[in-house]
Design a protein around this motif. Structure first.
Motif, PDB file in Angstrom:
ATOM      1  N   LEU A 441       0.812  -1.221   0.000  1.00 29.81           N
ATOM      2  CA  LEU A 441       0.000   0.000   0.000  1.00 29.81           C
ATOM      3  C   LEU A 441       0.840   1.264   0.000  1.00 29.81           C
ATOM      4  N   ASN A 442       2.088   1.176   0.428  1.00 28.75           N
ATOM      5  CA  ASN A 442       2.908   2.396   0.468  1.00 28.75           C
ATOM      6  C   ASN A 442       3.588   2.707  -0.860  1.00 28.75           C
ATOM      7  N   GLU A 443       3.345   1.873  -1.880  1.00 25.40           N
ATOM      8  CA  GLU A 443       3.860   2.176  -3.218  1.00 25.40           C
ATOM      9  C   GLU A 443       2.996   3.244  -3.885  1.00 25.40           C
ATOM     10  N   SER A 444       3.521   3.875  -4.911  1.00 26.43           N
ATOM     11  CA  SER A 444       2.753   4.881  -5.660  1.00 26.43           C
ATOM     12  C   SER A 444       1.671   4.209  -6.484  1.00 26.43           C
ATOM     13  N   ILE A 445       0.721   5.007  -6.968  1.00 23.37           N
ATOM     14  CA  ILE A 445      -0.349   4.464  -7.817  1.00 23.37           C
ATOM     15  C   ILE A 445       0.241   3.754  -9.029  1.00 23.37           C
ATOM     16  N   GLU A 446       1.207   4.401  -9.692  1.00 23.62           N
ATOM     17  CA  GLU A 446       1.804   3.802 -10.884  1.00 23.62           C
ATOM     18  C   GLU A 446       2.525   2.500 -10.550  1.00 23.62           C
ATOM     19  N   GLU A 447       3.212   2.461  -9.414  1.00 18.89           N
ATOM     20  CA  GLU A 447       3.926   1.240  -9.024  1.00 18.89           C
ATOM     21  C   GLU A 447       2.951   0.098  -8.748  1.00 18.89           C
ATOM     22  N   LYS A 448       1.849   0.399  -8.101  1.00 20.21           N
ATOM     23  CA  LYS A 448       0.841  -0.635  -7.821  1.00 20.21           C
ATOM     24  C   LYS A 448       0.254  -1.189  -9.119  1.00 20.21           C
ATOM     25  N   VAL A 449      -0.107  -0.288 -10.021  1.00 19.82           N
ATOM     26  CA  VAL A 449      -0.674  -0.721 -11.303  1.00 19.82           C
ATOM     27  C   VAL A 449       0.343  -1.565 -12.060  1.00 19.82           C
ATOM     28  N   ASP A 450       1.614  -1.143 -12.025  1.00 12.49           N
ATOM     29  CA  ASP A 450       2.679  -1.889 -12.685  1.00 12.49           C
ATOM     30  C   ASP A 450       2.808  -3.312 -12.129  1.00 12.49           C
ATOM     31  N   GLN A 451       2.741  -3.428 -10.822  1.00 11.61           N
ATOM     32  CA  GLN A 451       2.868  -4.745 -10.185  1.00 11.61           C
ATOM     33  C   GLN A 451       1.768  -5.682 -10.661  1.00 11.61           C
ATOM     34  N   ILE A 452       0.539  -5.180 -10.719  1.00 15.41           N
ATOM     35  CA  ILE A 452      -0.579  -6.014 -11.168  1.00 15.41           C
ATOM     36  C   ILE A 452      -0.448  -6.320 -12.659  1.00 15.41           C
ATOM     37  N   ALA A 453      -0.215  -5.275 -13.459  1.00 18.20           N
ATOM     38  CA  ALA A 453      -0.186  -5.435 -14.911  1.00 18.20           C
ATOM     39  C   ALA A 453       0.916  -6.380 -15.361  1.00 18.20           C
ATOM     40  N   LYS A 454       2.090  -6.261 -14.767  1.00 21.57           N
ATOM     41  CA  LYS A 454       3.226  -7.062 -15.229  1.00 21.57           C
ATOM     42  C   LYS A 454       3.296  -8.437 -14.572  1.00 21.57           C
ATOM     43  N   ASN A 455       2.933  -8.531 -13.299  1.00 22.67           N
ATOM     44  CA  ASN A 455       3.068  -9.810 -12.598  1.00 22.67           C
ATOM     45  C   ASN A 455       1.831 -10.700 -12.717  1.00 22.67           C
ATOM     46  N   ILE A 456       0.642 -10.098 -12.746  1.00 25.99           N
ATOM     47  CA  ILE A 456      -0.593 -10.881 -12.856  1.00 25.99           C
ATOM     48  C   ILE A 456      -1.030 -11.037 -14.311  1.00 25.99           C
ATOM     49  N   TYR A 457      -0.991  -9.939 -15.077  1.00 26.38           N
ATOM     50  CA  TYR A 457      -1.463  -9.982 -16.461  1.00 26.38           C
ATOM     51  C   TYR A 457      -0.360 -10.249 -17.477  1.00 26.38           C
ATOM     52  N   CYS A 458       0.902 -10.127 -17.046  1.00 31.92           N
ATOM     53  CA  CYS A 458       2.055 -10.319 -17.937  1.00 31.92           C
ATOM     54  C   CYS A 458       2.102  -9.304 -19.070  1.00 31.92           C
ATOM     55  N   ALA A 459       1.708  -8.072 -18.779  1.00 36.13           N
ATOM     56  CA  ALA A 459       1.828  -6.984 -19.748  1.00 36.13           C
ATOM     57  C   ALA A 459       3.288  -6.534 -19.823  1.00 36.13           C
ATOM     58  N   SER A 460       3.675  -5.969 -20.958  1.00 30.85           N
ATOM     59  CA  SER A 460       5.045  -5.471 -21.109  1.00 30.85           C
ATOM     60  C   SER A 460       5.180  -4.061 -20.561  1.00 30.85           C
ATOM     61  N   ASN A 461       4.115  -3.262 -20.700  1.00 34.66           N
ATOM     62  CA  ASN A 461       4.174  -1.892 -20.188  1.00 34.66           C
ATOM     63  C   ASN A 461       2.773  -1.339 -19.986  1.00 34.66           C
ATOM     64  N   VAL A 462       2.702  -0.260 -19.234  1.00 33.71           N
ATOM     65  CA  VAL A 462       1.432   0.415 -18.950  1.00 33.71           C
ATOM     66  C   VAL A 462       1.550   1.864 -19.392  1.00 33.71           C
ATOM     67  N   THR A 463       0.541   2.336 -20.115  1.00 34.43           N
ATOM     68  CA  THR A 463       0.510   3.745 -20.517  1.00 34.43           C
ATOM     69  C   THR A 463      -0.743   4.397 -19.929  1.00 34.43           C
ATOM     70  N   TYR A 464      -0.693   5.722 -19.809  1.00 29.57           N
ATOM     71  CA  TYR A 464      -1.766   6.465 -19.169  1.00 29.57           C
ATOM     72  C   TYR A 464      -2.254   7.592 -20.074  1.00 29.57           C
ATOM     73  N   SER A 465      -3.566   7.783 -20.112  1.00 29.11           N
ATOM     74  CA  SER A 465      -4.128   8.934 -20.811  1.00 29.11           C
ATOM     75  C   SER A 465      -3.875  10.193 -19.985  1.00 29.11           C
ATOM     76  N   SER A 466      -4.011  11.336 -20.619  1.00 31.41           N
ATOM     77  CA  SER A 466      -3.832  12.599 -19.880  1.00 31.41           C
ATOM     78  C   SER A 466      -4.876  12.721 -18.772  1.00 31.41           C
ATOM     79  N   LYS A 467      -6.055  12.186 -19.023  1.00 33.89           N
ATOM     80  CA  LYS A 467      -7.123  12.201 -18.023  1.00 33.89           C
ATOM     81  C   LYS A 467      -6.717  11.378 -16.799  1.00 33.89           C
ATOM     82  N   ALA A 468      -6.075  10.234 -17.042  1.00 33.99           N
ATOM     83  CA  ALA A 468      -5.631   9.384 -15.940  1.00 33.99           C
ATOM     84  C   ALA A 468      -4.513  10.058 -15.153  1.00 33.99           C
ATOM     85  N   PHE A 469      -3.582  10.697 -15.846  1.00 34.29           N
ATOM     86  CA  PHE A 469      -2.497  11.400 -15.151  1.00 34.29           C
ATOM     87  C   PHE A 469      -3.042  12.530 -14.275  1.00 34.29           C
TER      88      PHE A 469
END
Length: 556
Positions: A441-469
């Protein structure tokens, strides 16, 4: 075989007082809703028993559009455990009217493994969904009134986040303009509707530990921003007490029974692709209070549902599952093995074999949470024996996991005895380790999303819309970066492409938007084109429903 509703109608139900008293619930803590349904007071919970008993999660491989039968397996396992002399209770979500009249036709299990009375559970039940809809829209009405009354002064809002909800599938309501007409009819602005299971009120109800916690969370709901850029919440409107009044009954878990008289709690119903997808913490703890084995389920595939069950529900509720049951079907395996959807009911050994990569991914993911895993094969009448044997051998020899066939749909509890024995033996010999969350929980929002996307979904990278940023910036400014992540995406693939089946890897996950659920205390990260208000299919299930000679037909 008879239809679900025919089986349900022919089942002789016990009076609900008989069910509750046999569990050990005091008469004054069970409020009957007719003959076969009761609301149970949260005061009936037994905190000293909760950690002593065994919580079992039922999840699944990536599903087909028809699903893989998680609810039927969950109910069947409870029946099977009781058959072998164990005290078991199942805790499930409530069905939503939208999918019921749209794709599903019902969601109370199937065949001889149902929760009853299924017609009432699938329809208005005890009014929980209506109460949540009313509470949500009451906030909207009071917010609109505040905006109207303060339209000419500096206390008004510059940006409104809160929409409306209805428990229907209606694509035309996704984007609307409100306030048209005379000046006294309100201020025209863009708005829209989500489906009730996507309401933050639904998430709050299911994550609250008690009524005081519910009220506190309602106070914290973020509604928009003032003209000076400050967050504006329900607390600022001063209406949390009024809204909580509408939920006084809804927060009480609903007690019903299965086709074999096993107790069942059916309470709360957030979707798993757009919310956290679990029944209420209160109902799950109530089941743990009165059963040696409490069975619950997480929505859709393990990547989407089980991850949020562990990282959100278990973390908030202090729950520790002893075992996870992973449900698989030949139809699901064949779809992930490259077989055309129209052909997945046909024999195809090689197609099923190729699809095992999807099952393996889910087993790997579940083990990463410290879970002990068994595979439950949910059998359909047309499934070839040699294909089932191939899957069993792969599970036992290649993956090193227990395997059992579930026949509860056609045989009731007797058809789940094999699964029940496997579950008990595995818990006794190899229970799950303490939960290992996907992120801190003490990780940043981007770090948390990265952990899920890369370790659970096996994505190569995550990108964000300007709205999300922009949303991430607001999250950090409000000091909410410590909240858990709730991924909203398609349930039909590890990726954001619903047609990318199997063991898809090395893809880009694009975050299109981020919704701050300050009251539910989670950050909803929306990926791809996921909709928070579903549409109806070309031929909705509603066309098959009717009342004939006073009896409901067409529910399944």
């Amino acid at each position: 075989m008879k239809t679900d509703i025919e089986i349900a109608r022919e089942t002789k139900l016990k009076p609900i007082q008989e069910i509750s008293q046999a569990m050990g619930i005091a008469p004054e803590q069970a409020e009957p809703y007719g003959h076969y349904i009761a609301k149970i007071s949260p005061q009936a919970m037994r905190p000293d028993q909760i950690k002593k008993n065994n919580l079992i999660l039922v999840t699944a491989i990536t599903p087909t559009k028809a699903g893989v039968g998680k609810t039927t397996v969950s109910i069947g396992l409870a029946l099977g455990l009781n058959k072998i002399g164990k005290k078991a209770i199942v805790a499930l979500r409530e069905p939503s009217l939208g999918p019921c009249f749209g794709m599903k036709g019902g969601a109370a299990g199937g065949g001889h493994a149902q929760v009853l009375p299924m017609d009432k559970i699938n329809l208005h039940f005890t009014g929980d969904f209506h109460a949540i809809t009313s509470a949500h829209n009451m906030i909207t009405a009071l917010l609109e009134n505040y905006i109207y009354q303060n339209r000419n002064n500096c206390e008004g809002l510059s940006r409104v986040l809160w929409k409306r909800v209805l428990d229907v599938n209606d694509r035309t309501l996704r984007n609307v303009i409100t306030g048209l007409g005379a000046v006294t009819d309100g201020i025209p602005h863009e708005s829209g509707f989500d489906i009730t299971p996507a309401s933050e009120i639904m998430a709050i109800l299911c994550l609250a530990n008690d009524f005081d916690d519910l009220k506190r969370r309602i106070e914290n709901i973020l509604l928009g921003y003032t003209k000076t850029g400050q967050p504006f919440t329900v607390k600022d409107l001063g209406i949390a007490g009024a809204i909580s009044i509408l939920l006084m009954d809804a927060i009480k878990p609903n007690l019903v029974q299965t086709t074999e008289g096993t107790p069942a709690f059916v309470h709360g119903g957030p979707f798993a692709n757009i919310a956290h997808g679990c029944n209420s913490i209160i109902a799950t703890k109530m089941a743990l209070s009165y059963a040696d084995y409490a069975i619950t389920e997480a929505g859709f595939g393990a990547d989407l549902g089980a991850e949020k069950f562990f990282d959100i529900k278990c973390r908030m509720g202090g729950l520790q599952p002893k075992l996870t049951v992973l449900v698989a079907t030949l139809q699901g395996l064949k779809l992930h093995g490259g077989v055309a959807e129209r052909d997945i009911k046909e024999p195809d050994m090689e197609g099923a074999r190729r699809g095992l990569v999807n099952l393996e991914r889910h087993v790997h993911n579940l083990r990463s949470f410290g879970q002990s895993v068994v595979v439950c094969f949910n059998r359909f009448a047309s499934d070839p024996d040699d294909e089932i044997a191939m899957v069993k051998k792969y599970c036992n020899e290649t993956l090193g996991v227990g395997f059992a066939v579930n026949n509860a749909f056609s045989e009731g509890g007797e058809g789940a005895v094999e699964l029940a024995h496997l579950v008990v033996d595995t818990i006794e010999k190899n229970p799950s380790q303490p939960l290992k969350y996907a992120y801190s929980l003490n990780e940043s929002i981007e770090e948390k999303v990265d952990q899920i996307a890369k370790n659970i979904y096996c994505a190569s990278n995550v990108t964000y819309s300007s709205k999300a940023f922009k949303a991430i910036k607001s999250i950090n400014e409000m000091g909410l970066a410590h909240l858990p992540i709730c991924i909203a995406k398609t349930q039909y693939s590890f990726s954001t492409d619903p047609k990318a089946y199997g063991d898809v890897r090395n893809f880009e996950m694009k975050v299109s938007d981020i919704v701050i659920n300050k009251g539910a205390e989670m950050i909803v990260v929306i990926m791809g084109d996921i909709m928070r208000m579903p549409g109806l299919p070309k031929e909705p299930q509603a066309v098959n429903m009717d009342v004939i000679n006073g009896q409901i037909e067409g529910l399944s």
